[in-house]
Motif scaffolding. Structure first.
Motif, PDB file in Angstrom:
ATOM      1  N   UNK A   5       0.834  -1.201   0.000  1.00  8.88           N
ATOM      2  CA  UNK A   5       0.000   0.000   0.000  1.00  8.88           C
ATOM      3  C   UNK A   5       0.872   1.255   0.000  1.00  8.88           C
ATOM      4  N   UNK A   6       1.581   1.501  -1.118  1.00  7.96           N
ATOM      5  CA  UNK A   6       2.520   2.633  -1.111  1.00  7.96           C
ATOM      6  C   UNK A   6       1.849   3.960  -1.447  1.00  7.96           C
ATOM      7  N   UNK A   7       0.896   4.397  -0.635  1.00  5.29           N
ATOM      8  CA  UNK A   7       0.163   5.622  -0.961  1.00  5.29           C
ATOM      9  C   UNK A   7       0.917   6.861  -0.477  1.00  5.29           C
ATOM     10  N   UNK A   8       0.656   8.016  -1.112  1.00  2.00           N
ATOM     11  CA  UNK A   8       1.299   9.261  -0.670  1.00  2.00           C
ATOM     12  C   UNK A   8       0.885   9.618   0.765  1.00  2.00           C
ATOM     13  N   UNK A   9       1.639  10.508   1.433  1.00  2.00           N
ATOM     14  CA  UNK A   9       1.384  10.811   2.841  1.00  2.00           C
ATOM     15  C   UNK A   9      -0.045  11.292   3.128  1.00  2.00           C
ATOM     16  N   UNK A  10      -0.662  12.028   2.193  1.00  4.21           N
ATOM     17  CA  UNK A  10      -2.006  12.537   2.511  1.00  4.21           C
ATOM     18  C   UNK A  10      -3.064  11.441   2.517  1.00  4.21           C
ATOM     19  N   UNK A  11      -2.684  10.208   2.183  1.00  2.00           N
ATOM     20  CA  UNK A  11      -3.626   9.093   2.276  1.00  2.00           C
ATOM     21  C   UNK A  11      -3.585   8.479   3.684  1.00  2.00           C
ATOM     22  N   UNK A  12      -2.815   9.100   4.592  1.00  2.00           N
ATOM     23  CA  UNK A  12      -2.685   8.556   5.943  1.00  2.00           C
ATOM     24  C   UNK A  12      -4.065   8.473   6.601  1.00  2.00           C
ATOM     25  N   UNK A  13      -4.332   7.349   7.291  1.00  2.00           N
ATOM     26  CA  UNK A  13      -5.624   7.172   7.947  1.00  2.00           C
ATOM     27  C   UNK A  13      -5.403   6.564   9.335  1.00  2.00           C
ATOM     28  N   UNK A  14      -6.355   6.778  10.253  1.00  2.00           N
ATOM     29  CA  UNK A  14      -6.250   6.118  11.553  1.00  2.00           C
ATOM     30  C   UNK A  14      -6.205   4.597  11.375  1.00  2.00           C
ATOM     31  N   UNK A  74     -11.387  13.752   9.776  1.00  2.00           N
ATOM     32  CA  UNK A  74     -10.274  14.694   9.626  1.00  2.00           C
ATOM     33  C   UNK A  74      -9.311  14.215   8.540  1.00  2.00           C
ATOM     34  N   UNK A  75      -8.967  12.917   8.586  1.00  2.00           N
ATOM     35  CA  UNK A  75      -8.027  12.361   7.602  1.00  2.00           C
ATOM     36  C   UNK A  75      -8.647  12.377   6.201  1.00  2.00           C
ATOM     37  N   UNK A  86      -8.588  15.838   4.826  1.00  2.00           N
ATOM     38  CA  UNK A  86      -7.224  16.243   4.427  1.00  2.00           C
ATOM     39  C   UNK A  86      -6.908  15.667   3.046  1.00  2.00           C
ATOM     40  N   UNK A  87      -7.341  14.424   2.807  1.00  2.00           N
ATOM     41  CA  UNK A  87      -7.120  13.813   1.486  1.00  2.00           C
ATOM     42  C   UNK A  87      -7.918  14.569   0.418  1.00  2.00           C
ATOM     43  N   UNK A  88      -9.176  14.874   0.734  1.00  2.00           N
ATOM     44  CA  UNK A  88     -10.016  15.569  -0.253  1.00  2.00           C
ATOM     45  C   UNK A  88      -9.425  16.947  -0.590  1.00  2.00           C
ATOM     46  N   UNK A  89      -8.918  17.648   0.429  1.00  2.00           N
ATOM     47  CA  UNK A  89      -8.355  18.983   0.179  1.00  2.00           C
ATOM     48  C   UNK A  89      -7.089  18.915  -0.679  1.00  2.00           C
TER      49      UNK A  89
END
Ligand SMILES: CC(C)(COP(=O)(O)OP(=O)(O)OC[C@H]1O[C@@H](n2cnc3c(N)ncnc32)[C@H](O)[C@@H]1OP(=O)(O)O)[C@@H](O)C(=O)NCCC(=O)NCCS
Length: 364
Positions: free
Chosen positions: A203-212, A298-299, A302-305
């Motif tokens: 799952x090598x997603x960019x940092x803004x894909x971070x989720x709880x 919140x996460x 952040x991804x949508x923005x």
């Protein structure tokens, strides 16, 4: 020799053939001359799955009938520039695509009922909205046309598909490509990112894909998820004047639509419309009760923005009745709109009840 990691599931290969804008058909005629045509085809499920098309599409049908033919279609998913992974060398430039190849012997369809069924399948493929009288062999509208048209069928004896999504690349390369796609942000790039992520269990997603923990965030969702989301959102207080089908279509037509998933399935969703430059509006932010209170909204916001369709907008708007603390943390501020009067009217397809009544009264 096709590497197994690139092989498409037969059902996916057949779906690709059935959805292709056109299919290439190649054969070698009785005189040894090769032939190649781009065709509009329909795929009958079978068994065996059978490709059908108009004889008139080929022209040289006599050269084709009774001969083994090859059918091929492909879908380009993304061109990957070398610069995503190497600042200097051109060598890493590549294309991600999926393709399908099938074989069978071309035969003429003779029975009027079978011809009519093939022609109706072609209508279903290329005029899915219908509107015509269904083609039946002996219908007075069609009997003559069905008798006169040449229909060719290719029952498939072989079918194989492949997807090149960089599955064999090391994880650092895949991560750089996914990040490059996210920054580039062409219309289909979020979908390609999700397909790349789904193609491996990493799952090598960019940092803004971070989720709880226990939740993954996704920048694109398959159209079938729009039904799931619509069912959840139909009860929200702000959607009381919209049907589930309205909500499904609104999600599919949105510039950006992001979702969260946990072990039980889809657990969060948010969408936005955008002109990419001046304004974007966020709608339908929702987290399933089982996932609330852990930072999922919140996460997801952040991804949508950071979504390619929102990050270039000068102003990002939303309306909320009570979740201001959530949005304040993300940089939103309350704005008085006293300088303007908010005006609205119903769209052309949704006349106001008063207008509807007026029209009825004035009608003879
Ligand atoms: C509102 C909603 C999306 C929040 O989801 P969530 O994943 O629980 O939110 P988060 O855990 O990221 O919460 C972020 C912050 O916002 C606050 N917050 C969340 N929902 C809030 C609400 N309804 N009212 C006030 N504050 C709220 C939280 O207290 C939290 O602050 P904290 O970090 O200081 O504790 C979710 O409760 C929901 O789907 N509610 C029903 C639909 C809805 O009201 N959508 C919003 C329409 S604008």
């Amino acid at each position: 020799m096709r590497r197994p990691r690139l092989a498409l599931d037969p059902a996916d290969a057949l779906a690709l053939l059935g959805a292709a804008s056109h299919v290439n058909l190649a054969w070698v005629g009785p005189d040894g001359r090769p032939g190649l045509r781009a065709l509009h085809v329909a795929v009958l499920p079978g068994p065996p799955p059978t490709v059908v098309f108009h004889g008139s599409e080929v022209g040289e049908k006599q050269a084709l009938l009774g001969r083994r033919v090859v059918l091929q279609a492909e879908e380009v998913l993304a061109t990957i520039p070398s610069t995503f992974t190497d600042p200097e060398r051109a060598c890493p430039a590549t294309t991600y695509y999926q393709s399908v190849q099938a074989e069978g012997v071309a035969e003429e369809v003779v029975a009027p009922e079978a011809k009519a069924a093939a022609l109706e399948a072609l209508m279903g493929r290329f005029q899915p909205q219908g509107g015509h009288v269904p083609i039946e062999a002996h219908h007075p509208l069609y009997a003559k046309a069905v008798a006169g048209v040449q229909v060719v069928a290719v029952p498939l004896t072989q079918l194989s598909g492949k997807a090149n999504l960089g599955q064999a690349k090391p994880i650092e390369v895949r991560r750089a490509i996914i990040e490059g796609l996210w920054r580039r942000g062409l219309p289909r790039d979020p979908e390609v990112i999700e397909r790349l992520r789904a193609a491996t269990d990493r799952d090598p997603a960019p940092p803004t894909f971070f989720a709880p923990s226990g939740v993954t965030l996704h920048a694109w969702a398959p159209p079938s998820d729009a039904d799931v989301v619509a069912a959840h959102l139909a009860d929200a207080y702000w959607n009381s004047s919209f049907s589930q089908d309205d909500l499904r279509r609104a999600h599919l037509a949105s510039a950006a639509w992001v979702v969260g998933r946990d072990a039980e399935g889809l657990c969060a969703t948010a969408r936005a419309i955008s002109d990419d430059t001046k304004h974007a509006w966020i709608y339908d932010v929702w987290v399933h009760p089982r996932a609330r209170g852990r930072g999922v909204a919140t996460a997801l916001m952040a991804l949508l923005l950071d979504h390619p369709r929102l990050r270039g907008a000068a102003k990002i708007h939303l309306g909320t009745r009570d979740a201001q603390p959530l949005y304040r943390k993300l940089g939103f501020e309350e704005r008085e709109v006293a300088r303007f009067t908010h005006m609205e009217r119903a769209g052309a397809l949704r006349p106001e009840p008063s207008l509807r009544a007026l029209k009825t009264v004035s009608e003879p």
